[in-house]
Scaffold this active site. Sequence first.
Site, PDB file in Angstrom:
ATOM      1  N   SER A  83       2.695   2.104  -4.682  1.00  0.00           N
ATOM      2  CA  SER A  83       2.512   0.681  -4.381  1.00  0.00           C
ATOM      3  C   SER A  83       2.191  -0.109  -5.642  1.00  0.00           C
ATOM      4  CB  SER A  83       1.402   0.505  -3.344  1.00  0.00           C
ATOM      5  OG  SER A  83       0.204   1.138  -3.760  1.00  0.00           O
ATOM      6  N   HIS A 115       0.828  -1.207   0.000  1.00  0.00           N
ATOM      7  CA  HIS A 115       0.000   0.000   0.000  1.00  0.00           C
ATOM      8  C   HIS A 115       0.861   1.255   0.000  1.00  0.00           C
ATOM      9  CE1 HIS A 115       0.543   1.762   4.055  1.00  0.00           C
ATOM     10  NE2 HIS A 115       0.865   0.515   4.404  1.00  0.00           N
ATOM     11  N   CYS A 116       0.230   2.363  -0.351  1.00  0.00           N
ATOM     12  CA  CYS A 116       0.822   3.695  -0.180  1.00  0.00           C
ATOM     13  C   CYS A 116      -0.307   4.572   0.363  1.00  0.00           C
ATOM     14  CB  CYS A 116       1.430   4.212  -1.484  1.00  0.00           C
ATOM     15  SG  CYS A 116       0.355   4.128  -2.927  1.00  0.00           S
ATOM     16  N   ALA A 117      -0.460   5.789  -0.109  1.00  0.00           N
ATOM     17  CA  ALA A 117      -1.543   6.630   0.391  1.00  0.00           C
ATOM     18  C   ALA A 117      -2.878   6.270  -0.270  1.00  0.00           C
ATOM     19  CB  ALA A 117      -1.223   8.105   0.162  1.00  0.00           C
ATOM     20  N   GLY A 147      -2.886   3.854  -3.069  1.00  0.00           N
ATOM     21  CA  GLY A 147      -2.783   2.526  -3.658  1.00  0.00           C
ATOM     22  C   GLY A 147      -2.907   2.513  -5.165  1.00  0.00           C
TER      23      GLY A 147
END
Length: 262
Positions: A207, A199-201, A203
């Site tokens: 990511s 994940h990231c902020a 997605g």
Amino acid sequence: MGSILESATPSTSSCVPHPISVTGFSPHRNSIKCAETDGWKLAAQIACQKRPQPALDTPSGGMNSLQKQDLRRPKIHGAVRASPYSPPTLASLQRLLWVRRATMLNHINEVWPNLFLGDAYAARDKSQLIQMGITHVVNVAAGKFQVDTGAKFYHGMPLEYYGIEADDNPFFDLSVYFLPVAQYIRTALNTPRGRVLVHCAMGVSRSATLVLAFLMIYENMTLVEAIQTVQAHRDICPNSGFLRQLQVLDNRLGRETGRLMT
């Protein structure tokens, strides 16, 4: 992986999330392979079957006949030689990402068996992670001013944490993480009941880029095939700089594996 020397042009495009829900993985959409890739394989097989064979000279020709036959071989081989694999252009990748958008953007989606792509909300939902059986979390937006979770956030939970402080910036070199993260994901998926969330902020960019790199490195996919595989389950839009870095990876893997195209 080496760093990307070619500078990238900042992208002004953005992805807007759609209504939120959690969806599962559809087995019949497990892996989407390019029709073009299957096409050249089939064409190569047909070409081999129909390749004209050199006429054999009679035994009475002796050494002269063998020499004449040897001289024919380079011409026959050269006639069916394919061109080296060439990765798609940046413009074609951006069109692919825009045209083949998924119908929904959820907090978390299973984009490959036991491999999930998600956003910050999904990463912070501990009860949901436990319910889904997530065993490994890869945070590509780690850091105090981003998705600040870390190993302490998951303390007491049966999962491992891997953090990367990456910026969603076309000039950020994410390629240095392609191989180590791909290795981490592969090892995690090979563990008993291993299920990985990357994940990231949101997605969709950081990511998503690392998930694409994993599919290219360990699932032997081209960049287009990897994008199509993920897009079947989640809307993604890596920024232009990350796409350029994936192009370099695609080209490098093509040379190493000897991909050919017609």
